[in-house]
Scaffold this motif. Structure first.
Motif, mmCIF file in Angstrom:
data_model
loop_
_atom_site.group_PDB
_atom_site.id
_atom_site.type_symbol
_atom_site.label_atom_id
_atom_site.label_comp_id
_atom_site.label_asym_id
_atom_site.label_seq_id
_atom_site.Cartn_x
_atom_site.Cartn_y
_atom_site.Cartn_z
ATOM 1 N N LEU A 94 0.807 -1.215 0.000
ATOM 2 C CA LEU A 94 0.000 0.000 0.000
ATOM 3 C C LEU A 94 0.847 1.275 0.000
ATOM 4 C CD1 LEU A 94 -2.744 -1.084 2.571
ATOM 5 C CD2 LEU A 94 -2.924 -1.014 0.074
ATOM 6 N N ALA A 95 2.151 1.147 -0.147
ATOM 7 C CA ALA A 95 3.023 2.321 -0.223
ATOM 8 C C ALA A 95 4.244 1.961 -1.047
ATOM 9 C CB ALA A 95 3.436 2.789 1.168
ATOM 10 N N TYR A 96 4.814 2.966 -1.707
ATOM 11 C CA TYR A 96 5.980 2.731 -2.551
ATOM 12 C C TYR A 96 6.883 3.951 -2.533
ATOM 13 C CZ TYR A 96 3.391 5.518 -6.028
ATOM 14 O OH TYR A 96 2.690 6.518 -6.683
ATOM 15 N N VAL A 97 8.149 3.747 -2.858
ATOM 16 C CA VAL A 97 9.114 4.843 -2.935
ATOM 17 C C VAL A 97 9.057 5.435 -4.335
ATOM 18 C CG1 VAL A 97 11.545 5.481 -2.855
ATOM 19 C CG2 VAL A 97 10.624 3.867 -1.179
ATOM 20 N N GLU A 98 8.755 6.731 -4.368
ATOM 21 C CA GLU A 98 8.662 7.474 -5.627
ATOM 22 C C GLU A 98 10.004 8.157 -5.885
ATOM 23 O OE1 GLU A 98 7.816 8.131 -8.644
ATOM 24 O OE2 GLU A 98 5.711 8.560 -8.178
ATOM 25 N N SER A 99 10.403 8.179 -7.156
ATOM 26 C CA SER A 99 11.719 8.758 -7.480
ATOM 27 C C SER A 99 11.652 9.825 -8.562
ATOM 28 C CB SER A 99 12.685 7.639 -7.906
ATOM 29 O OG SER A 99 12.824 6.678 -6.888
ATOM 30 N N VAL A 100 10.455 10.275 -8.939
ATOM 31 C CA VAL A 100 10.359 11.371 -9.896
ATOM 32 C C VAL A 100 10.444 12.689 -9.133
ATOM 33 C CG1 VAL A 100 8.957 9.988 -11.468
ATOM 34 C CG2 VAL A 100 7.834 11.495 -9.816
ATOM 35 N N SER A 101 10.663 13.775 -9.829
ATOM 36 C CA SER A 101 10.739 15.093 -9.194
ATOM 37 C C SER A 101 9.361 15.534 -8.713
ATOM 38 C CB SER A 101 11.284 16.124 -10.186
ATOM 39 O OG SER A 101 10.334 16.335 -11.221
ATOM 40 N N GLY A 102 9.365 16.537 -7.853
ATOM 41 C CA GLY A 102 8.096 17.065 -7.370
ATOM 42 C C GLY A 102 7.242 17.607 -8.489
ATOM 43 N N GLU A 103 7.863 18.272 -9.468
ATOM 44 C CA GLU A 103 7.107 18.818 -10.595
ATOM 45 C C GLU A 103 6.482 17.704 -11.425
ATOM 46 O OE1 GLU A 103 10.203 19.543 -9.835
ATOM 47 O OE2 GLU A 103 10.030 21.625 -9.111
ATOM 48 N N GLU A 104 7.244 16.639 -11.654
ATOM 49 C CA GLU A 104 6.722 15.521 -12.428
ATOM 50 C C GLU A 104 5.613 14.797 -11.657
ATOM 51 O OE1 GLU A 104 6.552 12.712 -15.688
ATOM 52 O OE2 GLU A 104 6.994 14.841 -15.382
ATOM 53 N N MET A 105 5.764 14.703 -10.360
ATOM 54 C CA MET A 105 4.741 14.070 -9.547
ATOM 55 C C MET A 105 3.418 14.829 -9.657
ATOM 56 S SD MET A 105 4.896 13.137 -5.442
ATOM 57 C CE MET A 105 6.694 13.076 -5.510
ATOM 58 N N ALA A 106 3.498 16.159 -9.614
ATOM 59 C CA ALA A 106 2.290 16.971 -9.731
ATOM 60 C C ALA A 106 1.646 16.784 -11.103
ATOM 61 C CB ALA A 106 2.630 18.443 -9.491
ATOM 62 N N ARG A 107 2.477 16.706 -12.156
ATOM 63 C CA ARG A 107 1.930 16.525 -13.500
ATOM 64 C C ARG A 107 1.237 15.170 -13.638
ATOM 65 N NH1 ARG A 107 2.806 14.248 -18.236
ATOM 66 N NH2 ARG A 107 4.618 13.071 -17.494
ATOM 67 N N LEU A 108 1.856 14.140 -13.061
ATOM 68 C CA LEU A 108 1.310 12.790 -13.192
ATOM 69 C C LEU A 108 0.015 12.593 -12.397
ATOM 70 C CD1 LEU A 108 4.591 10.655 -12.984
ATOM 71 C CD2 LEU A 108 3.164 11.074 -15.019
ATOM 72 N N ARG A 109 -0.286 13.514 -11.473
ATOM 73 C CA ARG A 109 -1.527 13.378 -10.701
ATOM 74 C C ARG A 109 -2.758 13.654 -11.552
ATOM 75 N NH1 ARG A 109 0.912 15.541 -5.632
ATOM 76 N NH2 ARG A 109 0.898 13.830 -4.137
ATOM 77 N N GLY A 110 -2.597 14.273 -12.701
ATOM 78 C CA GLY A 110 -3.726 14.547 -13.574
ATOM 79 C C GLY A 110 -4.412 15.854 -13.227
ATOM 80 N N THR A 111 -5.632 16.008 -13.723
ATOM 81 C CA THR A 111 -6.419 17.214 -13.506
ATOM 82 C C THR A 111 -7.804 16.824 -13.018
ATOM 83 O OG1 THR A 111 -7.286 17.259 -15.758
ATOM 84 C CG2 THR A 111 -5.166 18.364 -15.373
ATOM 85 N N VAL A 112 -8.659 17.834 -12.820
ATOM 86 C CA VAL A 112 -10.023 17.559 -12.378
ATOM 87 C C VAL A 112 -10.735 16.656 -13.369
ATOM 88 C CG1 VAL A 112 -12.261 18.619 -11.882
ATOM 89 C CG2 VAL A 112 -10.161 19.718 -11.084
ATOM 90 N N ASP A 113 -10.477 16.837 -14.653
ATOM 91 C CA ASP A 113 -11.164 16.055 -15.682
ATOM 92 C C ASP A 113 -10.346 14.877 -16.197
ATOM 93 O OD1 ASP A 113 -13.386 17.825 -15.693
ATOM 94 O OD2 ASP A 113 -12.173 19.253 -16.832
ATOM 95 N N LYS A 114 -9.116 14.731 -15.739
ATOM 96 C CA LYS A 114 -8.255 13.684 -16.264
ATOM 97 C C LYS A 114 -7.603 12.929 -15.113
ATOM 98 C CE LYS A 114 -4.085 13.079 -19.116
ATOM 99 N NZ LYS A 114 -3.011 13.774 -19.844
ATOM 100 N N PRO A 115 -7.732 11.591 -15.077
ATOM 101 C CA PRO A 115 -7.133 10.818 -13.989
ATOM 102 C C PRO A 115 -5.615 10.881 -14.033
ATOM 103 C CG PRO A 115 -7.945 9.347 -15.689
ATOM 104 C CD PRO A 115 -8.431 10.723 -16.052
ATOM 105 N N GLY A 116 -4.992 10.530 -12.913
ATOM 106 C CA GLY A 116 -3.546 10.533 -12.835
ATOM 107 C C GLY A 116 -2.928 9.375 -13.606
ATOM 108 N N THR A 117 -1.637 9.500 -13.842
ATOM 109 C CA THR A 117 -0.877 8.476 -14.575
ATOM 110 C C THR A 117 0.135 7.842 -13.631
ATOM 111 O OG1 THR A 117 -1.080 9.756 -16.608
ATOM 112 C CG2 THR A 117 0.631 8.049 -16.543
#
Length: 797
Positions: free
Chosen positions: A128-151
């Motif tokens: 239920l948890a994992y170590v993320e290694s992308v940058s903070g900016e990339e993490m925010a981008r991958l979360r998606g938007t209100v109309d688009k799910p995260g990646t």
């Protein structure tokens, strides 16, 4: 789990916290046996001094626990070493003790760092948890938007073993800040962004004020706070409304780490209440720090600040602070409280405890020509109109002793030379002036009537001395003024404090847009309004030198006084010395900011209770400007209520939000804008479009949703950005009018309360309100009230 006897649940009249939606939950939990006691917590961050908002929140936490015979923990949520200090922690603890709270159950989130780390590894082992290694900016981008799910990031599928190894290496300090983070693996498509794999731990090489350099990874608030609650056995976790979306993480952690089937007890749950902001005040710690760092004020305890240490230094009592917190109420929506509520709480408290003496803040010398020798007068500390009814009939002396009113006297010397307030003399008096004038008479408080025979002017042409004659008692006087002996009085410094800002919403006038992707804990990451300092009141502190009665010099240093006709004062506990007294004005005798007639005399200090209640209920309003008056008139012509029109006219941001709507829409939307959206619009953080608000209000008008639920939906929409009507549909919140569903709910209530059913059928018809409330609670407030009333009447016979 055994049930708590119902008679241990406090009756409404015995509660210090007025019944509200949270106490309803607690009552239900205790009756159902979900909990057998109540444990709450007050969890401030030690990154600044406690302020008035903390007075309200701590009152809710501590007093709710006390009402139920439970306990409240004070926990310093110190999970961010940057900005947290021992000074701030100590000041918060001191302030909580000053408020009267029991701080013996004192905890720190940092006490649990080892346990928190263990729970993080537990989540990793469960997948239920994992170590993320992308940058903070990339993490925010991958979360998606209100109309688009995260990646999913490429690291979301790491194995348990790899995640444990990396997480342990993070703890060991092998990586730089930002190289990795631990994230929960929840749902990247969830409409609630908080559940799109939130960060649980970040790398931060910073020294902690308690743990030093032992740790270089620190838990995020959303991870540490719920688990700390569970470790401490908290039953009801109350927090402000901006954490409504965070509740989903709270519940997810409870379900996965502290399930009832495993622990044998109900895990804590989070309940959100509306924040209480105060007019003419800022409480953002970032802005308070700026006031201190830019030397607008002298420090966190400057009496003009909204901090509790400042309130204490100014001279307000903890009883007044608690009375203020008790008066402003608990609700599901944010509210702005008029500063008059706090000021009146302070006045009401001081009126009952502060003996009356005389002081002159801006002296004008007066010589009594026909007074040959000094006289000693015996004057009452408590004039008849200041003695309150009830109690033991006694009044306090400056030393704290309580005596009969006729025994509460002090000796006051009347000498040939005295001083009066400069404003109590006018060479060219305006109409209605009731003080001293050339050739005029006035009564000196307790000393007799004087006539002004001669005015001596100084080099600047202003009066420098008045020469007067003491008249017989049968002479007529136009008014009464206070005075102090010029030769026997004590020379002091007066600090006349007033409101720090000149506008009701200094930090909301030009607020920049809010970034919905940024966290909002403690308002630390919101963009700073760079213009709030332009509203600082240049007269928030006026320093004068004057005189007080000599009796004051012998009184205890913490004595609070009413200096007659001047205000409530006490000695400054920091700067005052025996040889150089400094007196702070705690509060004026009346509200000087409200609408009042020019030259009006101060109102009496003691009033009948009914009159006081009427005063408290009456709105205190500042006059509208010449630009605001026509706006107010147009709004009234279009059907907006007087109160809403007044508030809208004062704030162009609010009227702009309603621009272009029809008269019918204006009337229906105005109350919602004033009561539920005003703060967000002022701060520039509003995320509810006018069309979306209109759609929601339309649902309320047509009976599709209750007003109470609509307010909750609005609060959720502000934090999530989702359209209110979409929230209604997604959560199935429409009013329940299906007769079958309602019959089932009503029958369940009747079956659970057979004794009350018998009482109702025996003639106690007032119980209909009880049954209606229980049905509404059973249906989460969604039942159609009219249908409920009809079916209850039918089923109860």
């Amino acid at each position: 789990m055994s049930k708590l006897p119902v008679d241990l649940i406090p009756a409404p009249e015995a509660r210090r916290v007025a019944p509200n939606f949270i106490t309803e939950v607690i009552d239900a939990d205790l009756k159902a046996g979900r909990h057998v006691s109540v444990v709450t917590r007050f969890p401030p961050e030690p990154n600044g001094y406690a302020h008035l908002g903390h007075a309200f929140a701590s009152y809710l936490d501590f007093m709710t626990a006390l009402d139920y015979g439970g306990v409240c923990h004070l926990r310093l949520d110190d999970t961010n070493p940057e900005g947290e200090t021992q000074e701030y922690a100590d000041s918060i603890i001191h302030d909580m003790k000053w408020l009267g709270w029991d701080t013996s159950r004192l905890f720190y989130a940092s006490d649990y760092y080892e346990q928190l780390y263990g729970y993080a590894e537990q989540l990793i082992r469960k997948g239920l948890a994992y170590v993320e290694s992308v940058s903070g900016e990339e993490m925010a981008r991958l979360r998606g938007t209100v109309d688009k799910p995260g990646t999913p990031s490429p690291y979301r599928s790491r194995s348990v073993e790899e995640n444990l190894e990396l997480f342990r290496r993070m703890r060991a300090g092998e990586f730089k800040n930002g190289d990795h983070a631990l994230r929960a693996k929840i749902d990247l498509a969830n409409a609630n962004f908080k559940l799109r794999d939130p960060v649980l731990y970040r790398i931060l090489h910073a020294s902690h004020y308690r743990t030093g350099n032992k740790w270089c990874i620190y838990p995020m608030y959303d991870f540490a706070h719920p688990i700390s609650d569970a470790i401490e056995g908290i039953t009801h976790s109350m927090c402000s409304l901006e954490f409504i979306d965070n509740r989903a993480i709270y519940d997810w952690l409870m379900d996965n780490l502290f399930p009832q089937a495993q622990t044998g007890r109900m895990p804590p749950r989070q309940y959100e209440f509306g924040r209480r902001s105060l007019e003419y005040t800022v409480v953002s710690k970032r802005k308070l720090r700026r006031l201190v760092s830019e030397k607008i004020v002298t420090g966190w305890n400057d009496p003009r600040m909204p901090t509790l240490s400042a309130l204490r230094r100014r001279g307000a009592t903890p009883e007044a602070a608690r009375a203020f917190a008790a008066q402003i109420g608990v609700s599901r929506t944010n509210r702005t409280v008029d500063l008059v509520v706090l000021e009146n709480a302070i006045r009401d408290d001081l009126s009952a405890r502060a003996p009356r003496v005389m002081a002159v803040t801006q002296p004008l010398k007066v010589t009594i020509l026909n007074l040959e020798a000094e006289r000693t007068l015996s004057l009452s500390y408590w004039p008849q109109d200041a003695v309150r009814e009830g109690g033991d009939g006694r009044v306090p002396l400056p030393n704290g002793e309580r005596v009969a009113p006729e025994q509460a006297v002090r000796e006051v010397p009347l000498t040939r030379e005295i001083v009066i307030e400069r404003e109590d003399f006018s060479a060219n008096p305006p109409k209605g002036f009731k003080r001293l004038t050339p050739g005029g008479t006035v009564r000196l408080r307790g000393a007799g009537i004087i006539r002004c025979d001669e005015v001596i002017t100084g080099a600047d042409g202003e009066p420098a001395e008045l020469r007067v004659t003491l008249l017989d008692e049968d002479a007529k006087a136009s008014g009464v003024i206070h005075w102090v002996s010029a030769t026997r009085g004590v020379s002091v410094e007066f600090r006349l404090f007033d409101r720090l800002f000149t506008v009701p919403n200094p930090d909301g006038e030009v607020a920049p847009p809010h970034d919905p992707e940024q966290p909002s804990h403690e308002d630390e990451t919101k963009p700073l309004n760079m213009d709030f300092l332009s509203y600082v009141n240049p007269k928030s502190l006026v320093v004068t030198r004057g005189m007080v009665e000599p009796s004051v010099a012998r009184d205890p240093a913490d004595t609070r006084y009413q200096f007659e006709r001047v205000g409530y004062f006490w000695r400054d506990p920091v700067d005052s010395r025996a040889d150089a007294p400094v007196f702070n004005r705690i509060i004026t005798l009346k509200d000087t900011w409200g609408r009042k007639e020019e030259g009006a005399e101060p109102r009496a200090q003691s009033k009948p209770k009914a009159e006081k209640k009427a005063d408290a209920a009456a709105p205190v309003r500042a006059p509208l400007s010449s630009e605001q008056e026509p706006v107010f008139a147009r709004l009234r012509e279009r059907g907006v209520s007087e109160n809403d029109a007044y508030l809208l006219a004062r704030e162009p941001q609010l009227t702009a939000y309603l621009e272009g709507v029809s008269d019918a829409q204006l009337v229906s939307l105005a109350p919602w804008v004033v009561n539920d959206l005003a703060n967000a619009i002022r701060e520039g953080s509003n995320r509810v479009a006018r069309a979306d608000l209109a759609a929601l209000v339309g649902l309320v008008s047509e009976g599709g949703i209750s007003a109470r639920i609509a307010k909750d939906v609005l609060a959720e929409a502000q934090t999530s950005g989702e359209a209110p009507v979409r929230i209604v549909e997604r959560k199935g919140l429409r009013v329940v009018s299906d007769e079958g569903q309602l019959r089932t709910a009503i029958q369940g209530v009747l079956d659970a309360n057979p004794a009350k059913v018998a009482e109702y059928r025996g003639g106690k018809k007032g119980l209909m309100g009880f049954f209606t409330g229980q049905v509404m609670r059973a249906t989460n407030g969604q039942a159609d009230p009219k249908a409920v009333a009809r079916l209850l009447g039918e089923l109860l016979g």
